[in-house]
Motif scaffolding. Structure first.
Motif, short mmCIF file in Angstrom:
data_model
loop_
_atom_site.label_atom_id
_atom_site.label_comp_id
_atom_site.label_asym_id
_atom_site.label_seq_id
_atom_site.Cartn_x
_atom_site.Cartn_y
_atom_site.Cartn_z
N ALA A 187 -12.29 -28.61 17.72
CA ALA A 187 -11.22 -28.10 18.58
C ALA A 187 -10.63 -29.21 19.44
O ALA A 187 -11.28 -30.21 19.76
N TYR A 188 -9.37 -29.00 19.84
CA TYR A 188 -8.75 -29.85 20.84
C TYR A 188 -9.32 -29.51 22.23
O TYR A 188 -9.91 -28.44 22.43
N ALA A 189 -9.04 -30.40 23.18
CA ALA A 189 -9.47 -30.17 24.55
C ALA A 189 -8.37 -29.57 25.41
O ALA A 189 -8.65 -28.88 26.39
N THR A 190 -7.09 -29.81 25.07
CA THR A 190 -5.99 -29.39 25.93
C THR A 190 -5.00 -28.50 25.20
O THR A 190 -4.79 -28.61 23.99
N PHE A 191 -4.37 -27.61 25.98
CA PHE A 191 -3.31 -26.77 25.43
C PHE A 191 -2.12 -27.62 25.02
O PHE A 191 -1.45 -27.33 24.03
N HIS A 192 -1.84 -28.65 25.81
CA HIS A 192 -0.70 -29.51 25.50
C HIS A 192 -0.83 -30.09 24.09
O HIS A 192 0.12 -30.06 23.30
N LYS A 193 -2.01 -30.60 23.75
CA LYS A 193 -2.21 -31.17 22.42
C LYS A 193 -2.04 -30.10 21.35
O LYS A 193 -1.39 -30.33 20.32
N ALA A 194 -2.60 -28.94 21.59
CA ALA A 194 -2.52 -27.87 20.58
C ALA A 194 -1.10 -27.38 20.41
O ALA A 194 -0.58 -27.26 19.29
N LEU A 195 -0.42 -27.10 21.53
CA LEU A 195 0.92 -26.51 21.44
C LEU A 195 1.94 -27.48 20.87
O LEU A 195 2.90 -27.06 20.21
N THR A 196 1.75 -28.76 21.08
CA THR A 196 2.67 -29.74 20.51
C THR A 196 2.29 -30.10 19.07
O THR A 196 3.06 -30.80 18.40
N SER A 197 1.15 -29.63 18.60
CA SER A 197 0.76 -29.83 17.21
C SER A 197 1.15 -28.66 16.33
O SER A 197 1.28 -28.79 15.12
N MET A 198 1.32 -27.49 16.94
CA MET A 198 1.58 -26.27 16.19
C MET A 198 3.01 -26.18 15.70
O MET A 198 3.91 -26.82 16.23
N SER A 199 3.19 -25.33 14.69
CA SER A 199 4.52 -24.96 14.21
C SER A 199 4.74 -23.49 14.48
O SER A 199 3.80 -22.74 14.78
N GLY A 200 6.00 -23.06 14.37
CA GLY A 200 6.32 -21.67 14.60
C GLY A 200 5.54 -20.75 13.67
O GLY A 200 5.44 -20.99 12.48
N GLY A 201 4.96 -19.69 14.26
CA GLY A 201 4.18 -18.74 13.48
C GLY A 201 2.71 -19.07 13.39
O GLY A 201 1.93 -18.30 12.83
N ASP A 202 2.27 -20.21 13.94
CA ASP A 202 0.86 -20.58 13.94
C ASP A 202 0.10 -19.79 15.00
O ASP A 202 0.70 -19.17 15.88
N THR A 203 -1.23 -19.87 14.92
CA THR A 203 -2.10 -19.17 15.87
C THR A 203 -3.02 -20.17 16.55
O THR A 203 -3.65 -20.99 15.87
N LEU A 204 -3.09 -20.08 17.87
CA LEU A 204 -4.03 -20.89 18.64
C LEU A 204 -5.11 -19.98 19.19
O LEU A 204 -4.83 -19.05 19.96
N TYR A 205 -6.37 -20.22 18.78
CA TYR A 205 -7.51 -19.53 19.36
C TYR A 205 -8.08 -20.39 20.49
O TYR A 205 -8.30 -21.60 20.32
N ILE A 206 -8.34 -19.77 21.63
CA ILE A 206 -8.95 -20.45 22.77
C ILE A 206 -10.39 -19.98 22.86
O ILE A 206 -10.65 -18.78 23.00
N ASP A 207 -11.32 -20.91 22.76
CA ASP A 207 -12.73 -20.56 22.81
C ASP A 207 -13.13 -20.19 24.24
O ASP A 207 -12.42 -20.51 25.20
N ASP A 208 -14.29 -19.54 24.38
CA ASP A 208 -14.74 -19.04 25.67
C ASP A 208 -14.78 -20.15 26.72
O ASP A 208 -15.14 -21.30 26.42
N GLY A 209 -14.45 -19.79 27.96
CA GLY A 209 -14.58 -20.75 29.04
C GLY A 209 -13.45 -20.65 30.05
O GLY A 209 -12.53 -19.83 29.92
#
Length: 857
Positions: free
Chosen positions: A363-385
């Protein structure tokens, strides 16, 4: 007996009660003579002869009875043990044998050959050279001695226990194998059950293989009372004896994980499997017992936009939405429903932005990294914490302050606007309503975003600005001093569910226009099964200047803000074709009123005509269905307040709502339901099947002109208001119609134009409509303005809601110094008389608000 081997012991034969005493004594004397040296074998006790065993060491003595329907006389018995080699002996006339094995140790197997001639008995014949087997476990040998019977019953026990190995093959092994005690016990149980079914009395049988018994003989075929011998008579009479084993059955366990609670299911025609994950944390269900070899087809039915991911026994057998398996053992199947066609990404507190972000382990550590890596229609799961970073920037720019860019100014004209350029958490828009971009806590109520320590300029929770086709779920946003926890503007097709929003934490007394959920100038936004609480929120949820929006099955409580500006739990402000249904505003206490403005748990208004980017200019057609304001206290104007100074025409529908309790100010300044002035294009308002109860003031108030075009007041219940049940202070040509209402316990009980008003005690039972179809019903769910057959209770997420709303959290730094508010939030509206203090579930607390009500939950 072979007496040439001094290691062999003499074993006393079993006594046969049918023999005359003289015969028994003669048999014993013969054996003793043989043991004394000299003499040959044979005789009544049977005989043993040498085999391949080694002399010396301790001697193992085994005896038993070989029998079918009759004793098997003068037959050769062969015994082989784990150590001590193979020994043979001969049965006597009673089928009894005694064999010693030098240096022997169990387990041991035995076999008897009935000989060249058939054994004829009245109950059935045993063919020549029939071979039966016996078995004794090492644990069944005590003090180097044991009993090992050889009968059709022991043969069948071994056949069942050894399946698929044959008894002959087991006996023929070079060394004696071990049969598990559980297999032996199961096999013996099956045989005993079978014997009982054939009419045998099995009460005296403890062990068919190792219990001494007396068999009938050719000289005595009728007088033996032995239970084992009687059972043998039954089985020999049936010919070849076998037990039909019970049908072997297995269970198929299916675990469904559907973290978005999308309504996907798994079913199977065989075994009545029907499994879904209503909790969003994983649900396991099991089939009924299914016979071995049964084919089973599991069918997944994904909700729209989701696909089935098979695992377990279906990992290779599952294709698309089906999995075909054969139930030849207990099976464990898993199926996960993920957004169809999307790429899955992960963020975790233990992640790293140098990972690939594609699995929980990477997993990535930051939302910024994930959201700027994603494309439209993708899904981001956030693990517990717990995370300290905002999620936002969908679709365009942040129209908010960033002091690192704006130089600390908050008053410049035009406002400082930060445009997303990759330095913030810009998220991609979804492709369509069927393929939204999804931001999802992996498990319900396990992800918290606390912006209190977020980087400067990012202290918001969720920001969607000009975003489209986005879904957010399973997250709690809190402590957001730069903006409210959830902020949505100029957006389209946004779905927010299972989201908590708390503590906007205003930075000053003038920072007074916060909402836990703010939706402005947007279309098709759904806030569903979410909750808002904590100091600083002027509104729980407010829809402002948009169309086709929905607030559904949410819970809100007002916990104070810097000043007395208008406050509401649910607000539809200059909206058109927007509805609020099955929302709860609980323990609403706005505190001191230092502005003289409107305070109401449920509120519709338009204060001034709007312009672009708002989608509407004023209040249009809206609907309020099945909402509840429970335990309203303080200086609140009304539980339900309606006005519009800039309406655009249309109809306001208010149906099946319950308002209970109102503040202490009393008199004409408060009302359970208040229809205030309208100076716009004149809306029509329909008030139908509502219950208004226990008002410290008026039950219903309709104001004087400027007026609504028409007011319809039908089939409502107003009960126990200290003032008038209905106060009509209007005048002029406004059309007012009413019929079928019920009023009771008010200073004045008349309802204008209602010739059918009932003034008896409605004897309210909460959540159930009164007699004659009057009053509200909120026992079932509304969906888009239609009452469904789906039960509303227990209220969704109520355990998580209580965990959050009843925690001890002081909120922001200005909370304790705000005028009229002191201490932690739980000392306020829901204190001594509130829900958190009651110790009850949300459902139970609400159900029991009316006298005589009891909760079935």
């Amino acid at each position: 007996m072979n007496v040439s081997n001094p290691a062999l012991k003499c074993v006393r034969p079993q006594k046969d009660r049918r023999y005359p005493v003289a015969v028994a004594m003669l048999s014993i004397s013969l054996i003793v003579a043989a043991c004394g040296g000299g003499g040959g074998g044979g005789g009544g006790g049977g005989s043993s002869s040498g085999g391949s065993g080694s002399p010396g060491g301790s001697s193992l003595s085994l005896s038993g009875t070989a029998a079918g329907g009759l004793a098997i006389p003068n037959a050769t018995v062969t015994i082989k043990c784990a150590t001590g080699g193979t020994q043979t002996g001969t049965t006597n006339a009673a089928g009894v044998f005694s064999i010693s094995i030098a240096s022997g140790a169990g387990p041991c197997v035995a076999a008897v050959d009935t000989g060249a001639a058939a054994i004829v008995s009245p109950n059935g014949n045993i063919p020549a050279h029939t071979i039966y087997h016996g078995y004794i476990a090492a644990s069944e040998i005590v003090s180097n001695a044991g009993t090992i019977n050889i009968t059709p019953l022991t043969e069948e026990i071994l056949r069942i226990a050894l399946n698929p190995t044959t008894t002959a093959a087991f006996f023929g092994q070079a060394s004696v194998g071990t049969i598990s005690s559980s297999a032996l016990a199961n096999a013996e149980s099956q045989v005993l059950t079978d014997l009982s079914g054939r009419g045998a009395s099995i009460g005296g049988i403890t062990a068919l293989r190792t219990q001494s018994f007396t068999a009938l003989t050719t000289s005595n075929t009728t007088t033996n009372p032995d239970v084992i011998d009687t059972a043998l008579d039954l089985v020999v009479a049936s010919g070849s004896y076998t037990v039909t084993p019970p049908a072997v059955t297995y269970v198929v366990s299916t675990t469904v994980t559907d973290y978005q609670n999308s309504g996907s299911t798994v079913t199977a025609a065989v075994g009545a499997v029907s499994c879904s994950d209503a909790t969003t944390t994983g649900t396991t269900c099991a089939s009924a017992a299914i016979g071995t070899g049964t084919p089973m087809t599991l069918t997944a039915t994904p909700a729209g936009g989701y696909g089935a991911i098979w695992g377990g026994a279906c990992a290779s057998a599952g294709t698309g939405n089906t999995c075909n398996i054969t139930v030849d053992a207990a099976k464990s199947v898993t199926v996960r429903f993920d957004p169809k066609g999307s790429t899955i990404w992960w963020v975790a507190t233990t992640g790293s932005d140098s990972n690939n972000g594609r699995t929980p382990a990477t997993a990535y550590a930051t939302f910024h990294k994930a959201l700027t890596s994603m494309s439209g229609g993708d899904t981001l799961y956030i693990d517990d914490g717990t995370y300290h970073e905002s999620i936002g920037g969908f679709g365009g720019a942040y129209s908010r302050w960033d002091t690192s860019v704006c130089g600390g100014s908050t008053t410049s004209t035009p406002p400082c606007v930060v445009t997303i350029n990759g330095s913030r958490n810009e998220g991609p828009n979804g492709i369509s309503s069927g393929q939204r971009t999804k931001i999802l806590g992996y498990r319900t109520h396990a992800v918290k975003i606390d912006a209190s320590t977020a980087p400067n300029g990012s202290r918001i929770g969720l920001e969607i600005f000009k975003g489209q086709h986005i879904e957010v779920a399973n997250i709690v946003f809190m402590h957001t001093p730069d903006m409210g926890p959830v902020h949505i503007e100029q957006a389209n097709d946004i779905y927010i569910h299972q989201v908590g929003a708390a503590f906007p934490d205003p930075t000053s007394a003038s920072d007074n226009n916060r909402a836990h959920f703010f939706v402005g100038d947007s279309n098709a936004v759904v806030i569903e099964e979410s909750w808002g609480w904590g100091y600083g929120g002027r509104y729980g949820v407010v829809f402002h200047g948009g169309t086709n929006n929905v607030a559904r099955r949410n819970v809100f409580r007002y916990d104070g803000s810097p000043d007395g500006q208008p406050k509401a739990g649910v607000t539809l402000y200059s909206e058109d074709n927007t509805i609020a249904e099955n929302n709860i505003v609980i323990d609403f206490n706005n505190g001191p009123d230092n502005t003289g403005d409107v305070h109401a748990p449920l509120f519709s208004t338009c204060s001034s005509a709007l312009s672009a980017p708002s989608l509407v200019t004023g209040l249009g057609s809206i609907g309020w269905y099945g909402n509840m304001a429970i335990n309203t206290t303080g200086q609140t104007n009304a539980n339900f307040f309606f006005d519009s100074l800039c309406s655009i025409g249309g109809t306001v529908t208010v149906k099946d709502n319950i308002v209970q309790g109102i503040g202490a100010s009393g008199g004409t300044t408060v009302a359970g339901l208040w229809v205030s002035n309208d100076t716009g294009t004149h809306l029509d308002i329909v008030l139908q099947n509502n219950t208004i109860y226990n008002m410290n003031g008026r039950g219903v108030r309709v104001d004087a002109p400027p007026r609504w075009n028409s007011v319809t007041f039908n089939s409502n219940i107003v009960d126990l208001a200290t003032g008038q049940c209905f106060q009509d202070v209007s005048a002029g040509a406004r059309t007012f119609t009413s019929a079928g209402n019920q009023v009771f316990g008010c200073s004045t009980t008349s309802v204008p134009n209602d010739a059918t008003t009932v003034t008896t005690d409605p004897s309210l039972t909460f959540l159930l409509r009164g007699t004659g179809g009057r009053g509200a019903t909120v026992d079932n769910r509304y969906n888009n303005g239609t009452l469904t057959g789906t039960v509303l209770w227990p209220f969704p997420n109520e355990t998580n809601i209580k965990t959050d709303m009843c925690q001890a959290d002081t909120g922001g730094s200005n909370e304790t110094s705000a005028a009229g508010w002191t201490g932690k939030y739980y000392t306020r509206g829901h204190g001594a008389s509130g829900w958190c203090a009651s110790g009850k579930t949300l459902t139970k607390y609400i159900w029991e608000q009316l006298p005589g009500s009891t909760s079935p939950y």
